[in-house]
Every structure is written in C-alpha cells, then in structure tokens.
Design an enzyme around this catalytic site. Sequence first.
Site, PDB file in Angstrom:
ATOM      1  CG  ASP A 106       1.455  -0.710   0.089  1.00 54.73           C
ATOM      2  OD1 ASP A 106       0.510  -1.398  -0.334  1.00 54.73           O
ATOM      3  OD2 ASP A 106       1.779   0.386  -0.409  1.00 54.73           O
ATOM      4  CG  HIS A 154      -4.109  -8.110  -4.738  1.00 51.52           C
ATOM      5  ND1 HIS A 154      -3.322  -7.876  -5.835  1.00 51.52           N
ATOM      6  CD2 HIS A 154      -4.994  -9.070  -5.109  1.00 51.52           C
ATOM      7  CE1 HIS A 154      -3.729  -8.644  -6.842  1.00 51.52           C
ATOM      8  NE2 HIS A 154      -4.740  -9.378  -6.427  1.00 51.52           N
TER       9      HIS A 154
END
Length: 457
Positions: free
Chosen positions: A366, A158
């Site tokens: 991110d 992720h």
Amino acid sequence: MSRLIVISNRVSVPKAQGAAGAQGGLAVALLAALRESRGIWFGWSGEEVEQYEGKLDIQRHDGVTTVTVDLERQDIEEYYNGYANRTLWPLFHYRIDLAEYERTFGSGYERVNEKLAEAVAPLIEPDDLVWVHDYHMIPLGKMLRDRGIANRIGFFLHIPWPPTRLFVSLPFHERLVRTMLEYDLIGFQTEEWLESFTHYIEKELGGAIDEEGCLSVDDKTVRARAFPIGIDFAEFTEAGCGSEAKAAYAQLKSSAQEKKVLIGVDRLDYSKGVEERFEGYERFLEGYPERREDVLLLQIAPPSRGEVHTYREIRERLETLSGHINGGFAEVDWVPIRYVNRGYPRSALAGLYRASAIALVTPLRDGMNLVAKEYVAAQDPEDPGVLILSRFAGAALQLEDALLVNPHSADEVSEAIRQALDMPREERVRRWKTMYANVRDEDVEWWRNRFVEALAG
Ligand code: GDG
C-alpha cells in the site's frame, strides 16, 4: 500565493461530501487541500459520453472550482479500466501475475492523457502551480509541456513505485519514465518507493542523483522526494464528536455485548490483503479456541472498480471465505465475522473505529494507507485500541509503534491478535501516544504545504 491547479483522474465535487459510499483516500486528501486555495480541480467526470468533444463542466462549491470532462466508452475501457487499473495498479503493487499488457491499453492511456492535457491547458495562467496526481496521469506533465506550458509542474504518486526488476516487465517502461523527467518535482509516499524510482533512473537510464535529491538524465533534471500523506485530522476529529459517530459507536458496542471488536475497513481490492487477514483470523480461532467467543471481526469492504473482472472475483472469494469461517466456527449466539459489503459515512466510521479494540490493517502492499491513521485518530486517549499494521504499508514507516506484521503470514497475524488482546493498558497508551502525535502533526495540511512549498521553491 500562486493559484493551484490540481489535476487527477477523478474529481470529487465538494457537495457530494459526507454522503455514504466509498470515498477513496485520494479524494479525501485533495478536497481538504483545495478547500482553502482559490484553485481549480480538473479531471474526468466519471461519466461516459457518446462522442468526446472536450466540453468542460465548470462548477463552484465551497471555494473550490471543479472542471470536468466526460470520456467516451473506448477511452474509459482502455485508459481507466485497462492501462490504469489492469496494467499499472497491479504492477505497481508488485502483482505482475495480475498485470495485463495489452497494446490497446497503452495507446488508449496516452490518447486520453493527450485529450486531458488539451482540455486543461487553456485554463492554466502563467503564475499557476500545477499539481498532477497519481498513476492515471503519469505522462500528463510532458503533454502540457508539448503545449507550451512552462509553469512549475509537480507530480505525486499515491501508490508504491515497484522495484526495477518488476517495473521493467512493463513494455515501453522507459518511454513512460522519460515523460516524468518533464516535471519540476516528483513526490512519493515513502523513501522506499523513492529509492526504487532512483534505482531505475540510475540503472536503466544511466542517470545520476545528487544529495539534494535532484535526478539528472541526459539534459533533463527533476527533483524527487518523499512526502508521506496524512489525514484531514481536524475534520476527522470533529466528525468523531458528532451524533452520527456516537450513534455508530453505541450501536456497535451494544451489539458486540462484551466481545472485543477487531475492525477492518478497506475498499474491496486485492492489494488490501483482506483474504490473508481472514486466514490469519481463522488461524487465531483455531489456535486459541478458549478465546473464540471473546472476539468478533467486523470487516467493512465497500465495492470498488466493479467493472474490472479481478474485482468481481475477489468479492466472490471473500464471500466464500467468510461463509466458510462463519460456517465452521459460529455458535447459536456468536458469528466470528461480520462482513459488510457496503460503505458508511465518514462520521459513522469514526465511531466504529473508536468502538473497536483492535484494527487489522494488513495490506499486501500500500502506498500509504489512511485507514491506519484514521483508526489512531479516533481512539479514546484513556483506553486506546491496538493497531495491527502490515509492514508493507507506507504508513508502517511512520507508525512504528503499531504491531507490525507480515500480512502473508497467518501465524504472525494470529499471534499479533493474541498479543493485542493481552496488551496492558499502559502499553496501549504508550504506543498510541507516539502514533497519535504523528497522525496529528503530519496531517494532510502538512503534506500539502510541504509539497507545494517544494514545488514553488
Ligand atoms: C490510495 C492509496 C493512499 C473506506 N471505506 C469507506 C471509506 N473509506 C475511506 C477510508 C480512507 C479511504 O477510504 C481509503 O484510503 P486508503 O489510504 O486506505 O486507500 P486507497 O483508497 O487505496 O488510496 C493509499 C491513498 O491513496 C492516499 O494517498 O494512502 O495507499 O492506495 O479514508 O476511510 N469512506 C467512507 N465510507 C466507507 O465505507 N466514507
């Protein structure tokens, strides 16, 4: 359809849904993925036990079976607070200055992954598809193979995969990556993280990659691809139509009076760039004094990982910085930053996003960033707001019509705020439409189906 076994560090039991608090992007995405499946979600309960015994807690809610184990204190310290959050998380977000390389963390990480593999292996039946998630569990697939599990096993990361030059600062990096060669499929959020991974495989392990994305190293092969994650679009849109969303919308609109609200929503984490965002906003207030009282910044930052020292520090620094900006600029009837250190229910968030003219989503790094997508989903089609998005978020590769900024540059952030405030309605609508189509079409179901089909195929 084969049964799906999802394995991740934390398991979010469906009954807890809708409760206020910081539910991470992973939990939000996985619950949506499991709801329709007859599968099992396995992981750590988040609880501590005096002595680890591998006792399974099995629960069934809303079509999802969850199976969890408790861990003992030393395991939590070394595996979760240690290797996962003080070694891998900073390193994978390019912060080798914050990464701690403690030998006990690495051994605790392997020990706990062995324990989890031992606990979950008996639940796996021959036709199951096994899907392992995230940086807490990188070697788990190999440990399942060691226990004779021959099923198809996939892994999804992720968070970003760091460039080779940073990654090699991790002691035993090769040992960690070699465990990944036991998976059938490895998924990354974007092509960029995939490229960093294949670069490592080629340069450090002498591996080869073919045009199908198959990596081979010695006698092992694994497929690696990008699978950008999306939001649960239907659920989020529905939440936005409910009374809680409407109440939150009305409350923010009326308390802001005629001012334009800039919103930030982030788990309190240094990777999210909240300090740099405040500095960019301060630069705007300094540079455009005549526009100061047209705006206010609402920053929602629910605390996370409070047991890790760095997270306590960032909380203190943000309190100081917001206090400094508010002290320096506030008037009797206006405060530039509303800094809220707690979580809100998802439906309230939907209303707050819609009431905000601008979203500031400026992580320094991110994997994806779901807040950016939620903001787009929540907008009024007739009068949508403007998304200011860091070019270093995975989401920037899909949401190209956002105002993309370098989050390290206070000048760029300030200029983007000015541009967003002045943007004509037609341009806002045009930019929003393409982003909206992407958020709607490439949602969490699309992501899950692509991954599961690739794994099954
Ligand atoms: C990791 C990766 C990747 C936030 N505050 C509240 C709240 N949230 C929700 C948001 C959003 C989620 O948390 C945060 O998701 P992000 O994607 O922004 O970030 P991470 O938690 O760091 O997630 C990330 C993600 O995994 C999925 O793969 O996108 O790159 O770092 O959904 O809305 N939710 C509620 N109250 C809050 O106050 N209920």
